[in-house]
Structures are given as C-alpha cells and as structure tokens.
Scaffold this motif. Structure first.
Motif, PDB file in Angstrom:
ATOM      1  N   VAL A  71       0.872  -1.172   0.000  1.00 54.48           N
ATOM      2  CA  VAL A  71       0.000   0.000   0.000  1.00 54.48           C
ATOM      3  C   VAL A  71       0.909   1.222   0.000  1.00 54.48           C
ATOM      4  N   GLU A  72       1.006   1.888  -1.126  1.00 59.98           N
ATOM      5  CA  GLU A  72       1.932   3.014  -1.259  1.00 59.98           C
ATOM      6  C   GLU A  72       1.315   4.289  -0.701  1.00 59.98           C
ATOM      7  N   VAL A  73       2.141   5.052   0.015  1.00 57.82           N
ATOM      8  CA  VAL A  73       1.714   6.326   0.567  1.00 57.82           C
ATOM      9  C   VAL A  73       2.606   7.423   0.010  1.00 57.82           C
ATOM     10  N   SER A  74       2.195   8.662   0.221  1.00 58.80           N
ATOM     11  CA  SER A  74       2.891   9.780  -0.414  1.00 58.80           C
ATOM     12  C   SER A  74       3.696  10.644   0.547  1.00 58.80           C
ATOM     13  N   ASP A  75       3.660  10.308   1.853  1.00 57.35           N
ATOM     14  CA  ASP A  75       4.419  11.122   2.790  1.00 57.35           C
ATOM     15  C   ASP A  75       4.818  10.293   4.003  1.00 57.35           C
ATOM     16  N   ASN A  76       5.458  10.947   4.980  1.00 59.39           N
ATOM     17  CA  ASN A  76       5.957  10.249   6.163  1.00 59.39           C
ATOM     18  C   ASN A  76       4.970  10.276   7.327  1.00 59.39           C
ATOM     19  N   ILE A  77       3.704  10.545   7.043  1.00 61.27           N
ATOM     20  CA  ILE A  77       2.675  10.538   8.075  1.00 61.27           C
ATOM     21  C   ILE A  77       1.677   9.404   7.847  1.00 61.27           C
ATOM     22  N   GLN A  78       1.302   9.203   6.584  1.00 63.24           N
ATOM     23  CA  GLN A  78       0.207   8.289   6.277  1.00 63.24           C
ATOM     24  C   GLN A  78       0.470   6.850   6.701  1.00 63.24           C
ATOM     25  N   TYR A  79       1.704   6.374   6.566  1.00 67.13           N
ATOM     26  CA  TYR A  79       1.922   4.951   6.852  1.00 67.13           C
ATOM     27  C   TYR A  79       1.715   4.624   8.320  1.00 67.13           C
ATOM     28  N   ASN A  80       2.028   5.552   9.219  1.00 72.33           N
ATOM     29  CA  ASN A  80       1.780   5.307  10.639  1.00 72.33           C
ATOM     30  C   ASN A  80       0.319   5.515  11.003  1.00 72.33           C
ATOM     31  N   GLU A  81      -0.310   6.527  10.431  1.00 75.43           N
ATOM     32  CA  GLU A  81      -1.728   6.752  10.689  1.00 75.43           C
ATOM     33  C   GLU A  81      -2.554   5.559  10.204  1.00 75.43           C
ATOM     34  N   ALA A  82      -2.222   5.044   9.034  1.00 77.06           N
ATOM     35  CA  ALA A  82      -2.959   3.907   8.487  1.00 77.06           C
ATOM     36  C   ALA A  82      -2.807   2.679   9.382  1.00 77.06           C
ATOM     37  N   LEU A  83      -1.601   2.445   9.890  1.00 79.42           N
ATOM     38  CA  LEU A  83      -1.381   1.294  10.765  1.00 79.42           C
ATOM     39  C   LEU A  83      -2.096   1.475  12.094  1.00 79.42           C
ATOM     40  N   LEU A  84      -1.998   2.661  12.667  1.00 74.55           N
ATOM     41  CA  LEU A  84      -2.666   2.930  13.934  1.00 74.55           C
ATOM     42  C   LEU A  84      -4.169   2.759  13.803  1.00 74.55           C
ATOM     43  N   ASN A  85      -4.722   3.166  12.658  1.00 74.53           N
ATOM     44  CA  ASN A  85      -6.166   3.088  12.430  1.00 74.53           C
ATOM     45  C   ASN A  85      -6.618   1.730  11.899  1.00 74.53           C
ATOM     46  N   GLU A  86      -5.690   0.777  11.869  1.00 76.46           N
ATOM     47  CA  GLU A  86      -5.976  -0.596  11.427  1.00 76.46           C
ATOM     48  C   GLU A  86      -6.433  -0.661   9.973  1.00 76.46           C
ATOM     49  N   GLU A  87      -5.953   0.261   9.151  1.00 73.81           N
ATOM     50  CA  GLU A  87      -6.250   0.233   7.721  1.00 73.81           C
ATOM     51  C   GLU A  87      -5.222  -0.596   6.970  1.00 73.81           C
ATOM     52  N   VAL A  88      -4.074  -0.857   7.592  1.00 73.21           N
ATOM     53  CA  VAL A  88      -3.082  -1.787   7.077  1.00 73.21           C
ATOM     54  C   VAL A  88      -2.621  -2.638   8.254  1.00 73.21           C
ATOM     55  N   ASP A  89      -1.900  -3.721   7.942  1.00 71.11           N
ATOM     56  CA  ASP A  89      -1.467  -4.658   8.977  1.00 71.11           C
ATOM     57  C   ASP A  89      -0.063  -4.355   9.491  1.00 71.11           C
ATOM     58  N   ALA A  90       0.752  -3.706   8.681  1.00 77.69           N
ATOM     59  CA  ALA A  90       2.132  -3.399   9.059  1.00 77.69           C
ATOM     60  C   ALA A  90       2.614  -2.267   8.171  1.00 77.69           C
TER      61      ALA A  90
END
Length: 282
Positions: A71-90
C-alpha cells in the motif's frame, strides 16, 4: 505472492486486483479453479524505493496461504496513521526512534519488530568538495522532524564539528548544542524537501540515499557520512501491539528476512547505499 494497492488522501484504502479474502474466493469459483485454499492478504504500507522494493520481494517469497499487498503512501505521516487506524497490517518505512516519537504524539501502540537495513545517511554539499572546506557561518539544512534532526546533529557531533550536551542523544535539538566553533546556522526543512535545499545551493544538507538519488547523487558524493554500528536507525518492519504475534505478521517477518531480501540488500550495499541489518534465516 505480491499485490499492490494505494493509500489516498484521507487515508482511504484502494485495493488493486481483488478486495481481500472474500473476493479472492469468489474469483476462484467464477473461474472454476481447483485451488480451494483462500489467500490471506497482508497489507503493508510503505513509501519509496528501496523500501517498496523490499516489500515487493518479500511478497514474492512469502509462504502460502499469505500474500503481501504493498500500500503506497505519499508522505511520512500516512503509513503510521494507516497502521494505527488498522487500515493496514504493518508498515515498512521508518526507524524505531521515529516510530517512538509517533507513539508519544499520537498515544500509539506501534511496535518495531525487525530491523531490515540501515540507510547510509550523511551530509551533501553543492559548494564543498570536502567537509574540511566548511566555512564559518555556513548554513546547514537539517530535518524538521525530531528524530532525524537528532540523527543529523549526532553526525556533526561525532565528527567534532559541533559538541552536543552529554545527555543529548536521540532527542537532541539545536538547543542542545554546547559548542559551535564555526558558528553554523541551522535551517529546519521537511525531510522530503532537503534535496530541494541542496539544489537551492544550501552549503551543507543532510539527506537519505532514497531522496538524494532523485538528482543522481549517492553516498559516495557525500562530504560526511554517519557511523552507526548499532543500527539504531535501521529501517524496521513495524506492526501494532495487538497484531504483532499473529500468524500473518510472523509470516511477513520471515519473508522480510529471507535470503532473497538479503541478496537484494547486499547488491545495494555494494553500491554504498545501505547495510543489511540482519542475517538471512534469522
């Protein structure tokens, strides 16, 4: 097996190909497939190469019934927010100190599971051929986020260019500089914009190989490189406390430490971009 997805603004997850286990099962039925085993899709958020390359290689070697979706993201915020919000697994895009700051700021429960590689970071200059040419009062561009600011300052401290307070390590800021004999002027710039600072002529600029490569520079072009024998800032596979012991996460951890991933990292190591932070099969 490897898949690819995209995380859009607002953290809306868009899946490529199929939408997970249910649609994968329906597709098998529609096509008359004899393979009754359902695939378990594990979504891993990442940002730029070579991080995304590692995710893809891990996806190629992960054992059945699992498959990895990048799951590609465009900045250094989205990947942690997505994981915290359970939108991705890792996710696979950061070092542990960066993750710890995120946890503190967002009351997060992210966990660093496995160091994979240590990026060879350092300082680049469009002006100087050697750090010995560093002039009095020179501007120095450093990252604006806390952990990478500390990392940049620690490099300068290691080389005796500045002196940090003895108790300032991975949380160091410019306020912790006790000695600055060259009267350097520090400018805080977003990590993703540091390459632009180099192009604008800032005499000394901190950067990662991933970002500086966009203007055809490599660590061989740096005037100053980090010494990090403990791999404190190694890029880590990160999950959440609630899923870190799941079979799915164990499967991707094995894939991320596979011989195939190690071989790929060794190729980049020979070019001076990074160092593997694990031995294959560990």
């Amino acid at each position: 097996m490897f898949k690819k997805g995209l995380l859009l603004s607002g953290l809306a997850l868009v899946l490529a190909g199929c939408g997970g286990e249910e649609s994968g099962t329906e597709e098998s039925q529609d096509n008359g497939s004899n393979d009754s085993e359902e695939k378990t899709v594990v979504q891993v958020a990442s940002h730029l190469p070579p991080m995304t390359d590692v995710v893809e290689i891990a996806g190629d070697v992960i054992e059945d019934p699992y498959e990895i979706e990048l799951v590609e993201v465009s900045d250094n915020i989205q990947y942690n927010e997505a994981l915290l919000n359970e939108e991705v697994d890792a996710n696979f895009a950061q070092h542990e100190p960066f993750m710890e700051i995120f946890n503190e700021e967002r009351d997060g429960n992210l966990v660093a599971l496995q160091p994979v590689y240590n990026a060879i970071v350092g300082f680049y200059s469009p002006v100087y051929d050697s750090i010995d040419e560093l002039e009095d009062g020179a501007e120095v561009a450093i990252p604006s986020d806390a952990t990478n600011e500390a990392r940049a300052l620690m490099i300068l401290d290691q080389q005796g260019i500045i002196t940090l307070a003895s108790d300032a390590e991975h949380t160091a800021t410019v306020e912790d500089i006790e000695e600055n004999p060259k009267n350097l002027e520090f400018t805080h710039i977003d990590l993703l914009n540091l390459t632009g600072a180099y192009e604008d002529g800032v005499p000394l600029v901190f950067n990662y190989p991933t970002y500086i490569s966009s203007i055809d520079l490599t660590p061989e072009d740096a005037v100053l490189l980090e010494e990090d024998e403990d791999y404190t800032f190694a890029i880590q596979l990160v999950a959440r406390e609630d899923n870190q012991d799941s079979e799915e996460i164990q499967a991707i951890e094995e894939a991320f430490t596979s011989q195939e991933v190690h071989d790929f990292l060794m190729e980049l190591s020979e070019e001076g971009h990074l160092e593997p932070a694990f031995e294959a099969g560990e």
